[in-house]
Design a protein around this motif. Structure first.
Motif, PDB file in Angstrom:
ATOM      1  N   LEU A 200      -7.176 -13.087   2.790  1.00 15.45           N
ATOM      2  CA  LEU A 200      -6.122 -12.583   3.692  1.00 15.45           C
ATOM      3  C   LEU A 200      -5.519 -11.140   2.627  1.00 15.45           C
ATOM      4  CD1 LEU A 200      -3.642 -14.950   5.248  1.00 15.45           C
ATOM      5  CD2 LEU A 200      -5.519 -13.723   6.323  1.00 15.45           C
ATOM      6  N   GLY A 201      -5.389 -11.340   1.563  1.00 14.43           N
ATOM      7  CA  GLY A 201      -5.017 -10.131   0.692  1.00 14.43           C
ATOM      8  C   GLY A 201      -5.893  -8.885   0.626  1.00 14.43           C
ATOM      9  N   SER A 202      -7.335  -9.472   0.670  1.00 13.88           N
ATOM     10  CA  SER A 202      -8.333  -8.514   0.531  1.00 13.88           C
ATOM     11  C   SER A 202      -8.410  -7.853   1.747  1.00 13.88           C
ATOM     12  CB  SER A 202      -9.610  -9.397   0.336  1.00 13.88           C
ATOM     13  OG  SER A 202      -9.997  -9.896   1.574  1.00 13.88           O
ATOM     14  N   LEU A 203      -7.606  -8.103   2.915  1.00 13.55           N
ATOM     15  CA  LEU A 203      -7.882  -7.369   4.175  1.00 13.55           C
ATOM     16  C   LEU A 203      -7.282  -6.123   3.953  1.00 13.55           C
ATOM     17  CD1 LEU A 203      -6.863 -10.232   6.914  1.00 13.55           C
ATOM     18  CD2 LEU A 203      -8.995  -9.299   6.536  1.00 13.55           C
ATOM     19  N   TRP A 204      -6.226  -5.930   3.320  1.00 12.54           N
ATOM     20  CA  TRP A 204      -5.591  -4.644   3.175  1.00 12.54           C
ATOM     21  C   TRP A 204      -6.551  -3.786   2.190  1.00 12.54           C
ATOM     22  CZ3 TRP A 204      -2.613  -0.910   4.608  1.00 12.54           C
ATOM     23  CH2 TRP A 204      -2.138  -0.147   3.747  1.00 12.54           C
ATOM     24  N   THR A 205      -7.056  -4.401   1.222  1.00 13.13           N
ATOM     25  CA  THR A 205      -7.910  -3.619   0.278  1.00 13.13           C
ATOM     26  C   THR A 205      -9.195  -3.055   1.110  1.00 13.13           C
ATOM     27  OG1 THR A 205      -7.754  -5.212  -1.368  1.00 13.13           O
ATOM     28  CG2 THR A 205      -9.463  -3.694  -1.846  1.00 13.13           C
ATOM     29  N   ARG A 208      -7.957  -0.261   3.358  1.00 11.64           N
ATOM     30  CA  ARG A 208      -7.930   0.992   2.503  1.00 11.64           C
ATOM     31  C   ARG A 208      -8.938   1.638   2.092  1.00 11.64           C
ATOM     32  NH1 ARG A 208      -6.953   0.572  -2.744  1.00 11.64           N
ATOM     33  NH2 ARG A 208      -6.367  -1.478  -2.660  1.00 11.64           N
ATOM     34  N   GLN A 209      -9.997   0.818   1.636  1.00  8.18           N
ATOM     35  CA  GLN A 209     -11.148   1.438   1.111  1.00  8.18           C
ATOM     36  C   GLN A 209     -12.224   1.925   2.191  1.00  8.18           C
ATOM     37  OE1 GLN A 209     -12.648  -2.021  -1.469  1.00  8.18           O
ATOM     38  NE2 GLN A 209     -11.266  -1.203  -3.360  1.00  8.18           N
ATOM     39  N   GLN A 210     -12.098   1.475   3.287  1.00  5.52           N
ATOM     40  CA  GLN A 210     -13.268   1.757   4.347  1.00  5.52           C
ATOM     41  C   GLN A 210     -12.751   2.706   5.518  1.00  5.52           C
ATOM     42  OE1 GLN A 210     -16.107   0.958   3.753  1.00  5.52           O
ATOM     43  NE2 GLN A 210     -16.335  -0.869   2.495  1.00  5.52           N
ATOM     44  N   PRO A 211     -12.655   4.025   5.271  1.00  3.43           N
ATOM     45  CA  PRO A 211     -12.370   5.085   6.269  1.00  3.43           C
ATOM     46  C   PRO A 211     -13.152   4.871   7.530  1.00  3.43           C
ATOM     47  CG  PRO A 211     -13.634   6.102   4.539  1.00  3.43           C
ATOM     48  CD  PRO A 211     -13.543   4.827   4.022  1.00  3.43           C
ATOM     49  N   VAL A 212     -14.499   4.273   7.648  1.00  2.00           N
ATOM     50  CA  VAL A 212     -14.963   4.005   8.759  1.00  2.00           C
ATOM     51  C   VAL A 212     -14.261   3.031   9.415  1.00  2.00           C
ATOM     52  CG1 VAL A 212     -17.200   3.479   9.862  1.00  2.00           C
ATOM     53  CG2 VAL A 212     -17.362   5.069   7.994  1.00  2.00           C
ATOM     54  N   LEU A 213     -13.887   1.989   9.001  1.00  2.00           N
ATOM     55  CA  LEU A 213     -13.338   1.180   9.684  1.00  2.00           C
ATOM     56  C   LEU A 213     -12.017   1.192  10.121  1.00  2.00           C
ATOM     57  CD1 LEU A 213     -12.530  -2.069  10.118  1.00  2.00           C
ATOM     58  CD2 LEU A 213     -11.881  -2.243   7.946  1.00  2.00           C
ATOM     59  N   ARG A 214     -11.371   2.349   9.584  1.00  2.25           N
ATOM     60  CA  ARG A 214     -10.050   2.676  10.018  1.00  2.25           C
ATOM     61  C   ARG A 214     -10.190   3.386  11.333  1.00  2.25           C
ATOM     62  NH1 ARG A 214      -9.032   3.858   4.433  1.00  2.25           N
ATOM     63  NH2 ARG A 214      -9.159   6.191   4.923  1.00  2.25           N
ATOM     64  N   GLN A 215     -11.205   4.378  11.020  1.00  2.60           N
ATOM     65  CA  GLN A 215     -11.332   5.468  12.144  1.00  2.60           C
ATOM     66  C   GLN A 215     -11.928   4.487  13.496  1.00  2.60           C
ATOM     67  OE1 GLN A 215     -14.241   7.901  10.313  1.00  2.60           O
ATOM     68  NE2 GLN A 215     -12.810   8.482   8.769  1.00  2.60           N
ATOM     69  N   ARG A 216     -12.786   3.466  13.358  1.00  3.95           N
ATOM     70  CA  ARG A 216     -13.420   2.928  14.414  1.00  3.95           C
ATOM     71  C   ARG A 216     -12.337   1.997  15.145  1.00  3.95           C
ATOM     72  NH1 ARG A 216     -17.339   4.926  17.327  1.00  3.95           N
ATOM     73  NH2 ARG A 216     -18.676   6.073  16.015  1.00  3.95           N
ATOM     74  N   ALA A 217     -11.427   1.441  14.288  1.00  4.38           N
ATOM     75  CA  ALA A 217     -10.549   0.542  14.765  1.00  4.38           C
ATOM     76  C   ALA A 217      -9.481   1.298  15.661  1.00  4.38           C
ATOM     77  CB  ALA A 217      -9.708  -0.104  13.637  1.00  4.38           C
ATOM     78  N   PHE A 218      -9.242   2.695  15.099  1.00  6.95           N
ATOM     79  CA  PHE A 218      -8.200   3.261  16.199  1.00  6.95           C
ATOM     80  C   PHE A 218      -8.745   3.988  17.354  1.00  6.95           C
ATOM     81  CE2 PHE A 218      -6.450   7.685  17.138  1.00  6.95           C
ATOM     82  CZ  PHE A 218      -5.240   7.430  17.072  1.00  6.95           C
ATOM     83  N   TYR A 219     -10.141   4.319  17.334  1.00 12.32           N
ATOM     84  CA  TYR A 219     -10.705   4.628  18.532  1.00 12.32           C
ATOM     85  C   TYR A 219     -10.640   3.533  19.269  1.00 12.32           C
ATOM     86  CZ  TYR A 219     -12.752   8.205  15.113  1.00 12.32           C
ATOM     87  OH  TYR A 219     -12.864   9.143  14.065  1.00 12.32           O
ATOM     88  N   GLN A 220     -10.977   2.513  19.139  1.00 12.48           N
ATOM     89  CA  GLN A 220     -11.195   1.526  19.872  1.00 12.48           C
ATOM     90  C   GLN A 220      -9.841   0.781  20.539  1.00 12.48           C
ATOM     91  OE1 GLN A 220     -14.168   1.104  21.379  1.00 12.48           O
ATOM     92  NE2 GLN A 220     -13.375  -0.437  22.903  1.00 12.48           N
ATOM     93  N   GLY A 221      -9.170   0.907  19.554  1.00 10.17           N
ATOM     94  CA  GLY A 221      -7.738   0.411  19.995  1.00 10.17           C
ATOM     95  C   GLY A 221      -6.958   1.295  21.157  1.00 10.17           C
TER      96      GLY A 221
END
Length: 395
Positions: A200-205, A208-221
């Motif tokens: 669970l703690g590694s989820l934040w890591t 934070r480390q994967q910009p593609v993940l952040r972008q894709r999550a925002f788009y699909q959200g």
């Protein structure tokens, strides 16, 4: 039987697709029949959409707290346990008569339906890199078909047998699915050595480390917020202003299921390296999909159907494109990457469905059009901004 010794044959893809569709349908059965459920259990019209939003919030919580266990525990056993909890939750929904209890059970129905998001990373793990997009796209086609068919099935069953019968049928289907999972899905014991707390703690890591993940999550959200807003509000519009029965609303929702063809198409586009242009088109046409609302009133139901088909197609396409990009980031963290991606999506979906009733009650369909168009437009603007900065290296 270890998962690493199994290939994703066409039969296995079809089996995974069927199980995913059947399981994910649990969180959509209530969506077109909240107008029947709410008065029966004593909920007001403005509170009715919380049945849908709490189910999606429960799903998001399950994604965050249960799906990361797919990187730690044996996958098949974990899926069977969550499916058994889903059976109990669906039976609870079928028999309860208290509004607060029903809302709590709705949360649990969503929470216990996340085994589908353990099954998809398992398929990605089994599939070779060169065909991963096709395999994930094929399974997502089944999942999305389950989402889209849940609404018409629910409407027809509720119209002929009452809304409680739908939850009883769903519980029986989950019992059958649990047997199928036990007999056919290969075991997979991850080699991850971390504790649950460390996972669970590694989820934040990872976030934070994967910009593609952040972008894709925002788009699909954003896309899923519009999807949930539309499909929560449109049954109210069809019943109140167009006089459609539950069975007629079911036919309308069945038309929207055409959008499920986007999933396998998207997987092939991603495998061929066309993720960027396909993503841009998906967000653009999703923001334009509400325009048919302004056609002549005599054809307004047709206009709503066109919106449903185009919106579904765009949302499904963008979801598969995002999954393909996210699954390519780190093979050992696919369960957690998928948990973060899907949690963000269903937070967006829960927000869209939670405001649907209030937006519709205060501003009618025009307000739904405005709010529904704004979410994918926001995603598109963020996408274009990221593209200009060269931040989409792999997405």
């Amino acid at each position: 039987m270890n998962a690493t010794t199994h290939a994703m044959t066409r039969g296995m893809v079809l089996l995974f697709a069927f199980c995913c569709g059947a399981i994910v349908a649990n969180i959509y059965y209530a969506q077109p029949i909240i107008g029947l459920i709410a008065p029966d259990i004593g909920l007001s019209d403005t509170m009715a959409s919380f049945i849908v939003s709490l189910t999606q919030i429960g799903y998001a919580l399950g994604l965050f707290f249960l799906v990361p266990l797919g990187d730690l525990l044996e996958n098949r056993r974990l899926m069977i346990i969550t499916t058994v909890v889903a059976i109990a939750s669906l039976l609870g929904a079928a028999f309860t008569r208290q509004p607060n209890v029903f809302l709590l059970i709705s949360l649990l129905v969503g929470f216990s339906s996340v085994s589908v998001q353990i099954l998809i990373p398992l398929a990605a793990h089994l599939a070779p890199e060169e065909s991963r997009g096709r395999v994930v796209g094929g399974i997502m086609g089944g999942l999305l078909l389950g989402i889209l068919l849940a609404r018409p099935v629910s409407s027809v069953v509720a119209d002929h047998f009452g809304w409680r019968a739908m939850f009883m049928i769903a519980a029986a289907l989950m019992a059958a699915i649990s047997v199928v999972l036990a007999l056919t899905v290969p075991k997979r014991q991850p080699d991850h050595s971390a504790s649950y707390g460390q996972l669970l703690g590694s989820l934040w890591t990872l976030l934070r480390q994967q910009p593609v993940l952040r972008q894709r999550a925002f788009y699909q959200g954003c896309m899923f917020a519009t999807f949930s807003l539309f499909w929560t509000a449109v049954p109210l519009e069809l019943a109140r202003n167009h006089g459609l029965s539950q069975s007629e609303i079911a036919i309308f929702a069945l038309v929207g299921a055409i959008g499920a063809i986007a999933a396998p198409i998207s997987g092939r586009l991603a495998d061929a390296g066309h993720t960027r242009i396909a993503s841009l088109l998906a967000m653009l046409f999703a923001s334009l999909s509400f325009l048919p609302a302004f056609i002549h009133p005599a054809y307004s139901v047709i206009g709503l159907a066109v919106t449903g088909v185009v919106l579904d197609f765009c949302v499904q396409m963008n979801m598969v494109l995002g999954q393909r990009a996210v699954y390519s980031l780190d093979a050992k963290s696919r369960g957690r990457l998928n948990a973060l991606y899907m949690t963000s999506i269903f937070i967006g979906g829960a927000f869209g469905s939670s405001v649907a009733s209030a937006v519709y009650e205060h501003g009618g369909w025009l307000w739904i059009v405005i709010v529904g168009s704004a979410f994918p437009l926001l995603a598109l603007l963020r996408f274009l901004s990221a593209s200009q900065r060269g931040a989409l290296a792999t997405a």
